[in-house]
Design an enzyme around this catalytic site. Structure first.
Site, PDB file in Angstrom:
ATOM      1  N   GLU A  44       0.897  -1.323  -0.007  1.00  0.00           N
ATOM      2  CA  GLU A  44       0.031  -0.037  -0.190  1.00  0.00           C
ATOM      3  C   GLU A  44       0.782   1.279   0.116  1.00  0.00           C
ATOM      4  O   GLU A  44       0.593   2.100   0.773  1.00  0.00           O
ATOM      5  CB  GLU A  44      -0.924   0.079   1.295  1.00  0.00           C
ATOM      6  N   TYR A 116       0.332  -7.756  -1.602  1.00  0.00           N
ATOM      7  CA  TYR A 116      -0.656  -6.889  -1.316  1.00  0.00           C
ATOM      8  C   TYR A 116      -2.121  -7.725  -1.638  1.00  0.00           C
ATOM      9  O   TYR A 116      -2.668  -7.176  -2.690  1.00  0.00           O
ATOM     10  CB  TYR A 116      -0.634  -5.475  -1.416  1.00  0.00           C
ATOM     11  N   ASP A 157       0.708  -8.219   3.340  1.00  0.00           N
ATOM     12  CA  ASP A 157      -0.783  -8.007   3.839  1.00  0.00           C
ATOM     13  C   ASP A 157      -1.660  -9.100   2.977  1.00  0.00           C
ATOM     14  O   ASP A 157      -1.905  -8.724   1.738  1.00  0.00           O
ATOM     15  CB  ASP A 157      -1.122  -6.576   3.439  1.00  0.00           C
ATOM     16  N   HIS A 257      -1.172  -0.458  10.205  1.00  0.00           N
ATOM     17  CA  HIS A 257      -0.506  -1.783  10.144  1.00  0.00           C
ATOM     18  C   HIS A 257       0.815  -1.482  10.904  1.00  0.00           C
ATOM     19  O   HIS A 257       1.428  -0.619  11.117  1.00  0.00           O
ATOM     20  CB  HIS A 257      -0.099  -2.497   8.961  1.00  0.00           C
TER      21      HIS A 257
END
Length: 265
Positions: A44, A116, A157, A257
């Site tokens: 991200e 991701y 993630d 996060h």
């Protein structure tokens, strides 16, 4: 299994969803300076590859390679202080998929992929279908690496809480894409290939989260475990430590996060 002569004792692999690298380059630089991982994957990044502030990391001895996307969405990158070769900048299996969600490198005697994974909550059932299809493509890549006995690590993630123990009670409704049975089944399918969930391998019963929404969630530990490190059998045999580093989440203006770090002996 093939020998891994290039992997040095104490090699650290890490993952960190930064929720905008331009806003949190300082958080990343402080993490690199303090923890000194050989390889760090970011998710991200929310910018194009050219907009990643690589110079801040070069000053610490790190080289960055980013896969970006315009419009402030998605984006992944790798930052390493050892030589690496970029193997892939897109997840194979769908030539029309232009979202920046995958990067794979070869470094230090292993292949490592930073991912991701789609959230799956936006776009209705089509958005969820994209998530499941992406996970199926990811499983195909992992299967190929394992079938060829390639030492392989997959970090990032995953946007999946694998079990009820991986989220605070009541943190998500059962209809959320992060906990839907189909998402969890796809995560289990990765493990069934022979990959090891590094954090759970060493902390099977501990309550550990890697994401807390903004507001009071971090202070009340109302979190989710959605950032994972998966290791092929030969790397799992070398697993010495795996931990969640909550320090970046406690800093000013943090990402929602926090990093996960795996150390190989």
């Amino acid at each position: 299994m093939v020998p891994l002569p290039c992997i040095e004792a104490g090699m650290k692999l890490a993952t960190f969803n930064v929720n905008s690298i331009r806003q949190r380059a300082g958080h990343v630089a402080r993490f690199l300076d303090r923890v000194k991982p050989e390889i760090l994957f970011l998710q991200e990044t929310r910018c194009t590859a050219e907009q990643v502030p690589a110079g801040e990391f070069e000053a610490l001895g790190y080289t960055a390679h980013a896969v970006g996307q315009s419009g402030g969405r998605n984006g992944v990158a790798v930052i390493a202080n050892i030589p690496f070769e970029v193997v892939a900048e897109v997840l194979p299996g769908d030539a029309e998929d232009s979202q920046a969600r995958y990067i794979e490198i070869r470094a230090g005697g292993l292949n490592a992929a930073g991912i991701y994974l789609p959230n799956g909550n936006s776009g209705g059932e089509a958005g969820f279908a994209y998530k499941i299809g992406w996970m199926e493509r990811l499983r195909a890549v992992a299967a190929e690496r394992l079938d060829t006995f390639t030492p392989f690590a997959m970090l990032g993630d995953f946007n999946v809480c694998p079990t009820p123990a991986d989220l605070a009670p009541g943190a998500l409704p059962p209809t959320d894409a992060l906990v839907r049975p189909e998402s969890r089944a796809q995560f289990r399918a990765l493990l069934h290939l022979g990959l090891t969930d590094a954090l759970r391998a060493l902390h099977p019963a501990e309550t550990l989260f890697t994401y807390w929404d903004y507001g009071a969630a971090f202070e009340t530990n109302r979190g989710l475990r959605i950032d994972h490190v998966l290791l092929s059998p030969d790397l799992a045999e070398r697993l010495e430590a795996c931990e969640v580093d909550t320090m970046p989440r406690s800093e000013t203006q943090p990402s929602d996060h926090t990093p996960v770090i795996a150390t190989l002996r």
